[in-house]
Write a protein that holds these residues in place. Structure first.
Motif, PDB file in Angstrom:
ATOM      1  N   LEU A 331       0.834  -1.202   0.000  1.00 27.93           N
ATOM      2  CA  LEU A 331       0.000   0.000   0.000  1.00 27.93           C
ATOM      3  C   LEU A 331       0.874   1.259   0.000  1.00 27.93           C
ATOM      4  O   LEU A 331       0.565   2.245  -0.680  1.00 27.93           O
ATOM      5  N   ALA A 332       1.976   1.225   0.759  1.00 30.57           N
ATOM      6  CA  ALA A 332       2.883   2.371   0.812  1.00 30.57           C
ATOM      7  C   ALA A 332       3.555   2.608  -0.537  1.00 30.57           C
ATOM      8  O   ALA A 332       3.677   3.754  -0.995  1.00 30.57           O
ATOM      9  N   THR A 334       2.432   1.690  -3.489  1.00 34.90           N
ATOM     10  CA  THR A 334       1.414   2.141  -4.433  1.00 34.90           C
ATOM     11  C   THR A 334       1.140   3.636  -4.281  1.00 34.90           C
ATOM     12  O   THR A 334       1.043   4.372  -5.273  1.00 34.90           O
ATOM     13  N   LYS A 335       1.041   4.079  -3.024  1.00 37.26           N
ATOM     14  CA  LYS A 335       0.781   5.504  -2.772  1.00 37.26           C
ATOM     15  C   LYS A 335       1.991   6.350  -3.180  1.00 37.26           C
ATOM     16  O   LYS A 335       1.834   7.429  -3.787  1.00 37.26           O
ATOM     17  N   LYS A 338       2.135   6.725  -6.885  1.00 34.89           N
ATOM     18  CA  LYS A 338       1.087   7.631  -7.362  1.00 34.89           C
ATOM     19  C   LYS A 338       1.499   9.082  -7.131  1.00 34.89           C
ATOM     20  O   LYS A 338       1.367   9.932  -8.030  1.00 34.89           O
ATOM     21  N   LEU A 339       1.988   9.378  -5.944  1.00 35.47           N
ATOM     22  CA  LEU A 339       2.400  10.744  -5.622  1.00 35.47           C
ATOM     23  C   LEU A 339       3.607  11.179  -6.448  1.00 35.47           C
ATOM     24  O   LEU A 339       3.784  12.367  -6.726  1.00 35.47           O
ATOM     25  N   THR A 344       9.453   6.768  -7.902  1.00 36.95           N
ATOM     26  CA  THR A 344       9.514   6.914  -6.453  1.00 36.95           C
ATOM     27  C   THR A 344      10.922   6.637  -5.948  1.00 36.95           C
ATOM     28  O   THR A 344      11.818   6.266  -6.716  1.00 36.95           O
ATOM     29  N   GLN A 352       5.520   6.748   3.468  1.00 31.17           N
ATOM     30  CA  GLN A 352       4.154   6.227   3.370  1.00 31.17           C
ATOM     31  C   GLN A 352       3.924   5.053   4.339  1.00 31.17           C
ATOM     32  O   GLN A 352       2.824   4.880   4.848  1.00 31.17           O
ATOM     33  N   THR A 356       0.880   4.684   7.482  1.00 29.04           N
ATOM     34  CA  THR A 356      -0.080   3.573   7.352  1.00 29.04           C
ATOM     35  C   THR A 356      -1.295   3.747   8.262  1.00 29.04           C
ATOM     36  O   THR A 356      -1.164   4.091   9.441  1.00 29.04           O
TER      37      THR A 356
END
Length: 396
Positions: A331-332, A334-335, A338-339, A344, A352, A356
């Motif tokens: 999840l981190a 992926t975020k 995206k940012l 990244t 990120q 959590t």
């Protein structure tokens, strides 16, 4: 129970990490590890995480469980149509817990020097976390353990400063020791306890905590120790008084605990009950009647039930917190991707991870972290008893 889950039909790619003994025999980071720390990478359609676990050696039974649960999360993620452009692959590293922390250091250098590895699940043992800290930090890697419970790992100074890099999805030993001691006092009514540590700081910390609480309640406590290389326990067993009610063994190697239990019985002291810690929650330890403290897990969770069914009834529960560790990292990543508009860095991923906020998890509670990397919603440990068929039955 549940219908067979289609996603289990596919297997996520897992690539074994091969590391050279001569190249990374120390904790000092090679120059290319430091270079990987600052590298900005394109996320692409396939992102990489590492899993550091004891896949061979005396603790392999728990390490394989951790890998299986991390793989399980990745399978579920990759099989979702909405993630078809955000797939995850795992590279695995064998830390051989209980052999030598040098293996964990080699794995850490291997992951840190591979710029494609954006975060790492593991390692399993607290001593491995300490030994590999400099390598992960030099590489800028964030890592999340699903089993390292030593309290001082997150205090920022005792075992080194890992703040902002290291996180864990399990409660620490400051929670485990009181749970164990209070169960011995309140439920088992023990008055005479023999405590044996395995000379590792994880074990010694738990032993010290339980011993202190027991003594404060008037329990007679005798202290001893063995090494993780020991296989003949006759001299220690001979010293255990016949009127001892319980022996506390907060060890990490389940085969060693099994051998100890068998030798205890052979010595005519089968009336003495064993009590282990989370490191022994393994099918390799099956002395019926023994007790064990273990991480929380929600056995009625649909994801857990699906895993159990897919593994022919074997829940491999020791690995469940590593599922959540993988979930946190994916999840981190992926975020962060995206940012970063498709690119990244490891630093962005660590940021990120620290943010959590998973409302519910397979462990039965939400997951978010304090600045130190501890669970915000501190869960407790459960107490289990080993049954005649070798299964662990929750009793508290």
């Amino acid at each position: 129970m549940l219908k067979k889950v289609a996603l289990l039909a596919t297997v996520a790619a897992v690539f074994a990490v091969v590391v050279s003994t001569s190249a990374w025999g120390s904790a000092k980071a090679p120059s290319h590890v430091n270079a990987a720390a600052a590298k900005k990478i394109k996320c692409g359609k396939l992102r990489t995480i590492g899993v550091a676990a004891p896949l061979t050696g005396p603790a392999s039974s728990i390490g394989v469980q951790q890998l299986h649960w991390a793989q399980y999360f990745v399978k579920r993620w990759n099989n979702s149509k909405k993630h078809r452009s955000q797939k995850i692959r795992i590279v695995s590293g064998d830390t051989q817990l209980g052999v030598d922390t040098a293996f964990a250091v080699k794995v850490a250098h291997s992951f840190a020097s591979n710029s494609k590895v954006l975060a790492v699940v593991g390692p399993a043992g607290s001593q491995e976390v300490v030994a590999s800290t400099s390598a992960y930090k030099a590489g800028g890697v964030g890592w999340v353990s699903g089993s390292a419970t030593r309290t001082s790992l997150t205090d920022g100074h005792t075992d080194g400063n890992r703040v902002g890099y290291f996180f864990r999805t399990v409660p620490n030993d400051s929670v485990q020791a009181p749970k164990v001691a209070n169960y011995m006092i309140s439920k088992l009514k023990w008055k005479r306890v023999y405590i044996i540590d395995d000379q590792e700081t994880y074990s010694q910390g738990l032993a010290n905590g339980v011993q202190s609480i027991l003594k404060s309640h008037g329990v007679t406590v005798t202290r001893d120790s063995i090494s993780q290389q020991a296989s003949d326990f006759s001299s220690v067993i001979a010293k255990i008084p016949a009127n001892t009610q319980g022996v506390y063994i907060p060890w990490q190697l389940a085969p060693q605990a099994q051998a100890f239990g068998q030798q205890l019985k052979a010595a005519g002291k089968s009336h003495v009950t064993l009590f282990g810690s989370d490191g022994l929650f393994s099918p390799d330890w099956k002395i019926a009647g023994s007790y064990d403290s273990f991480f929380p897990v929600s056995p009625t969770n649909s994801t857990v039930l699906a895993f159990v069914k897919a593994h022919h009834g074997n829940g491999e529960y020791f690995g469940a917190p590593s599922y959540v560790a993988a979930q946190v990292e994916v999840l981190a990543i992926t975020k962060a991707c995206k940012l970063g508009h498709g690119s990244t860095t490891r630093a962005a991923v660590r940021k990120q991870i620290a943010k959590t906020n998973i409302k519910t998890s397979i462990l039965g509670f939400g997951v978010s972290f304090s600045k130190a990397g501890e669970l915000h919603r501190q869960a407790t440990f459960g107490i289990y008893q080993i049954q005649k068929n070798g299964t662990f039955k929750p009793v508290s």
